[in-house]
Motif scaffolding. Structure first.
Motif, mmCIF file in Angstrom:
data_model
loop_
_atom_site.group_PDB
_atom_site.id
_atom_site.type_symbol
_atom_site.label_atom_id
_atom_site.label_comp_id
_atom_site.label_asym_id
_atom_site.label_seq_id
_atom_site.Cartn_x
_atom_site.Cartn_y
_atom_site.Cartn_z
ATOM 1 N N TYR A 128 -25.283 -92.448 73.527
ATOM 2 C CA TYR A 128 -24.350 -92.823 72.505
ATOM 3 C C TYR A 128 -23.103 -92.223 72.574
ATOM 4 N N TYR A 129 -23.367 -90.894 72.980
ATOM 5 C CA TYR A 129 -21.906 -89.911 73.144
ATOM 6 C C TYR A 129 -21.197 -90.452 74.478
ATOM 7 N N GLY A 130 -22.001 -91.263 75.416
ATOM 8 C CA GLY A 130 -21.179 -91.751 76.496
ATOM 9 C C GLY A 130 -20.293 -92.862 76.294
ATOM 10 N N VAL A 131 -20.815 -93.837 75.515
ATOM 11 C CA VAL A 131 -20.011 -95.120 75.024
ATOM 12 C C VAL A 131 -18.814 -94.610 74.253
ATOM 13 N N ILE A 132 -19.018 -93.707 73.333
ATOM 14 C CA ILE A 132 -17.920 -93.238 72.662
ATOM 15 C C ILE A 132 -16.769 -92.829 73.631
ATOM 16 N N THR A 133 -17.508 -91.851 74.541
ATOM 17 C CA THR A 133 -16.488 -91.281 75.744
ATOM 18 C C THR A 133 -15.863 -92.459 76.230
ATOM 19 N N MET A 134 -16.391 -93.497 76.726
ATOM 20 C CA MET A 134 -15.959 -94.539 77.269
ATOM 21 C C MET A 134 -14.744 -95.374 76.235
ATOM 22 N N GLY A 170 -9.324 -82.838 66.666
ATOM 23 C CA GLY A 170 -9.403 -83.561 65.490
ATOM 24 C C GLY A 170 -9.863 -83.278 64.183
ATOM 25 N N ASP A 171 -9.974 -84.212 63.314
ATOM 26 C CA ASP A 171 -10.517 -83.981 62.077
ATOM 27 C C ASP A 171 -11.720 -84.913 61.707
ATOM 28 N N PRO A 172 -13.203 -84.283 61.839
ATOM 29 C CA PRO A 172 -14.134 -85.237 61.961
ATOM 30 C C PRO A 172 -14.448 -86.089 60.694
ATOM 31 N N ALA A 173 -13.852 -85.674 59.639
ATOM 32 C CA ALA A 173 -13.882 -86.022 58.253
ATOM 33 C C ALA A 173 -13.528 -87.416 58.332
ATOM 34 N N LYS A 174 -12.539 -87.738 58.888
ATOM 35 C CA LYS A 174 -11.603 -88.919 58.760
ATOM 36 C C LYS A 174 -12.626 -90.459 59.170
ATOM 37 N N CYS A 175 -13.620 -90.273 60.206
ATOM 38 C CA CYS A 175 -14.479 -91.299 60.431
ATOM 39 C C CYS A 175 -15.789 -91.075 60.773
ATOM 40 N N ALA A 234 -13.800 -85.845 67.379
ATOM 41 C CA ALA A 234 -14.382 -84.776 66.636
ATOM 42 C C ALA A 234 -15.559 -85.150 65.924
ATOM 43 N N ALA A 235 -15.399 -86.440 65.184
ATOM 44 C CA ALA A 235 -16.557 -87.021 64.666
ATOM 45 C C ALA A 235 -17.876 -87.269 65.458
ATOM 46 N N CYS A 236 -17.894 -87.528 66.898
ATOM 47 C CA CYS A 236 -18.519 -87.884 67.800
ATOM 48 C C CYS A 236 -19.395 -86.660 68.305
ATOM 49 N N GLN A 237 -18.306 -85.507 68.510
ATOM 50 C CA GLN A 237 -19.026 -84.195 68.590
ATOM 51 C C GLN A 237 -19.819 -83.681 67.400
ATOM 52 N N LEU A 238 -19.365 -83.664 66.244
ATOM 53 C CA LEU A 238 -19.959 -83.156 65.137
ATOM 54 C C LEU A 238 -21.460 -83.877 64.902
ATOM 55 N N VAL A 239 -21.121 -85.215 64.951
ATOM 56 C CA VAL A 239 -22.643 -86.014 64.719
ATOM 57 C C VAL A 239 -23.399 -85.607 65.926
ATOM 58 N N PHE A 240 -23.250 -85.597 66.936
ATOM 59 C CA PHE A 240 -23.987 -85.204 68.423
ATOM 60 C C PHE A 240 -24.829 -83.954 67.939
ATOM 61 N N GLU A 241 -23.804 -82.961 67.580
ATOM 62 C CA GLU A 241 -24.552 -81.685 67.243
ATOM 63 C C GLU A 241 -25.408 -81.591 65.936
ATOM 64 N N GLU A 242 -25.156 -82.439 65.119
ATOM 65 C CA GLU A 242 -26.185 -82.394 63.888
ATOM 66 C C GLU A 242 -27.296 -83.028 64.198
ATOM 67 N N ILE A 300 -27.382 -83.896 78.570
ATOM 68 C CA ILE A 300 -26.659 -83.669 77.391
ATOM 69 C C ILE A 300 -26.432 -82.090 77.022
ATOM 70 N N PHE A 301 -27.109 -81.255 77.892
ATOM 71 C CA PHE A 301 -27.100 -79.696 77.589
ATOM 72 C C PHE A 301 -25.872 -79.130 78.403
ATOM 73 N N LEU A 302 -24.899 -80.042 79.128
ATOM 74 C CA LEU A 302 -23.692 -79.790 79.507
ATOM 75 C C LEU A 302 -22.834 -79.488 78.346
ATOM 76 N N ASN A 303 -23.375 -79.869 77.184
ATOM 77 C CA ASN A 303 -22.282 -79.714 75.890
ATOM 78 C C ASN A 303 -22.384 -78.380 75.450
ATOM 79 N N VAL A 304 -21.512 -77.631 75.862
ATOM 80 C CA VAL A 304 -21.852 -76.148 75.573
ATOM 81 C C VAL A 304 -21.511 -75.687 73.919
ATOM 82 N N LYS A 305 -20.814 -76.523 73.331
ATOM 83 C CA LYS A 305 -20.717 -76.324 71.886
ATOM 84 C C LYS A 305 -21.969 -76.771 71.171
#
Length: 573
Positions: A194-200, A220-225, A282-290, A314-319
């Protein structure tokens, strides 16, 4: 006993790799891309296999077993898994995507001019077997981690399970030098896909651009979307992963001709059009983390083990890794330094020893320098035949000369010792510079990397400097866990920190990498800063340099100012 581990015994994956071990000890490990010069090369790793045999003076007949970390696809298991999605996706979408999967091959590089699989190498069937994809991930993580007892959490985009069924992860308990399977992560829970298709949708490449999504997210502002992205992602609710209506589309993401016709692709492109790349990232990163925090918190509570070893792309995601520590989800964590599928070659080899009854002792990994080392005699041969350069042989003053170059504002190619196993440059095949000046970051991005303006670099830091600069980490040898900068210390890390005042630190010890550590300490003598900027030694779009010739080419291209390679200091005339 000698065993060669392979990411895949055929072509058709990304980052196909080879690891050659003898009685559990690593003799050689490398990705096919480094030798073929094709980024993320997924073909059968013929060149890496040949290189490993040559460098270790082995022949195919001397290898006891060949072990693949990717079992063949089981279409019956694929059907049994996906047919359960029918009530959610509907019959029309299900049939459309199944037909697409059966009639379109996964996009891959042609391999007509070379062996396509293990059979074409003439390997006897008695010497070859496969292990579960996630068992290979788990073995690589657990047997190199510092914890005797921990949860071993393996999650990525997609991989075959024990029966060839499609999964996105598997959880193990590591204890007393053994691994016990606990549960699987179903394919419809694939946070990686899912992170990958948003990346695309953001215009980046699958299995390559996810780091760009993470880097862009800080702008970005994750709250927007947020709500739209939250509703799109897999959700872990009431101890279960919820199937989303987009799952069949997403399972075809590697078949680009099929995927771009899907409603999911069109929806995500419209989302980016409506909200802009920064806010969607920003929203993608936040939701992924959550979602990752939610699931791992559940595992910690369920199995009552608070230390974790992590593996999988997925653990290449340092954040996200940082957040697990920052929110105290775990007491401590270890991330295997080559967590994407390429790293499973090592796990496959180790699993081969276990399968054949040979005990493997867990031993903490200090530095994954498993690739080729070039002798000074090989380096000078290359330098002598290259026009347009000058060079000088250095002695014990090499670290001091290197530090002085950085102090003088030079961007330096650093080619020393054995190459790194994995995607991170850890002071073997690095480009280094002074981290204190923002213009250094812009210059490297424009000249060396030719990449997006928002992408950050990393600080290589003498380990004793960590308390002064970092809020959390005291041990981070692989540049794979993020951290926040201590207040007031941003001034020393302007070129190595991200806009949100986070870094992905590489903490260096004398024990792990003596020469590189000495350069950092010499730079500290000149500046008072025990840190240098570090990025991988490669132009954008190319794999990390593998040979002295490639290193010198980067110098001639103007991608670096000067080069330190082996005992030699090299510069353009």
């Amino acid at each position: 006993m000698k065993i060669i581990g392979l990411t895949y015994h055929k072509s058709g994956v990304h980052d196909n790799s080879v690891a050659l071990l003898e009685n559990g000890k690593v003799l050689f490990a490398e990705a096919e891309e480094r030798i073929s010069r094709i980024k993320h090369d997924g073909r059968f790793p013929y060149l890496a296999l040949k290189e490993g045999l040559n460098l270790t003076k082995n022949k195919l007949k001397n290898i006891n077993y060949f072990v693949s970390a990717t079992p063949n696809e089981n279409y019956i298991q694929m059907f049994l898994t996906t047919v359960k999605f029918l009530p959610t996706v509907g019959l029309g979408n299900y049939l459309e995507q199944m037909i697409g999967a059966l009639t379109h091959k996964i996009d891959k590089v042609s391999d007509d001019d070379r062996p396509k699989n293990i059979q074409e190498m003439g390997i006897s069937e008695s010497k070859f077997f496969t292990v579960s994809h996630y068992f290979a991930h788990a073995v690589a993580a657990y047997y190199t981690c510092p914890f005797d007892k921990c949860l071993v959490i393996n999650m990525d985009g997609f991989g075959p399970g024990d029966k060839g069924e499609p999964l996105s992860g598997q959880i193990y308990l590591g204890e007393n030098n053994k691994l016990i399977g606990l549960e699987v992560v179903p394919v419809h829970a694939s946070l990686g896909l899912y992170y990958g298709v948003i990346t695309m949708a953001l215009g980046f490449k699958l299995n390559d651009g996810e780091g760009k999504t993470m880097g862009l997210a800080a702008y970005g502002d994750p709250a927007k979307c947020y709500k739209k992205v939250k509703n799109f992602f897999p959700r872990f609710i009431d101890n279960d992963w919820i199937v989303k209506s987009s799952i069949m589309d997403i399972l075809n993401v590697s078949r680009k001709k099929v995927y771009v016709k899907s409603s999911t692709y069109k929806y995500l492109k419209k989302l980016v059009e409506d909200y802009g790349k920064e806010d969607v990232a920003a929203a993608c990163q936040l939701v992924f983390e959550e979602e990752l925090v939610t699931y791992i918190s559940h595992l910690i509570k369920k199995y009552k083990v608070s230390k974790v070893a992590l593996n999988g792309g997925i653990f290449l995601n340092v954040k996200a890794n940082m957040r697990l520590l920052e929110e105290k989800v775990v007491d401590d964590l270890y991330v295997y330094p080559n967590p994407s599928d390429g790293g499973t070659a090592m796990g496959a080899a180790l699993a081969g020893f276990i399968t054949k009854g040979q005990k493997i002792k867990r031993q903490e990994l200090l530095h994954p320098a498993y690739s080729r080392e070039y002798k000074n005699s090989e380096i000078i041969t290359e330098l002598k035949k290259t026009k347009g350069i000058e060079y000088k042989k250095l002695g014990t003053n090499l670290p001091r000369i290197g530090a002085k170059l950085l102090f003088d504002g030079k961007v330096v190619g650093w080619f020393e010792g054995r190459g790194e196993w994995g995607p991170r440059a850890l002071g073997q095949r690095s480009v280094i510079a002074d981290p204190r000046h923002l213009e250094t970051k812009n210059r490297i991005n424009n000249i060396l990397k030719g990449r997006e303006w928002f992408m950050p670099f990393a600080p290589s830091m003498a380990i004793e400097g960590a308390p002064k600069y970092l809020k959390m980490l005291r041990k981070a040898p692989f540049m794979i866990i993020g951290d926040r900068i201590m207040p007031g210390m941003e001034k020393d890390l302007k070129a190595a920190a991200h806009i949100d005042e986070t870094v992905r630190p590489h903490l260096v010890t004398r024990e792990a990498n003596k020469l590189y550590y000495q350069v950092i300490k010499e730079f500290e003598k000149l500046t008072g800063v025990p840190t240098i900027l570090n990025t991988s030694f490669n132009k954008h779009g190319l794999p990390i340099v593998y040979t002295p010739r490639q290193a010198v080419e980067h110098l001639l291209w103007g991608a670096i100012d000067e080069l330190i390679i082996g005992s030699y200091h090299v510069w353009r005339k």
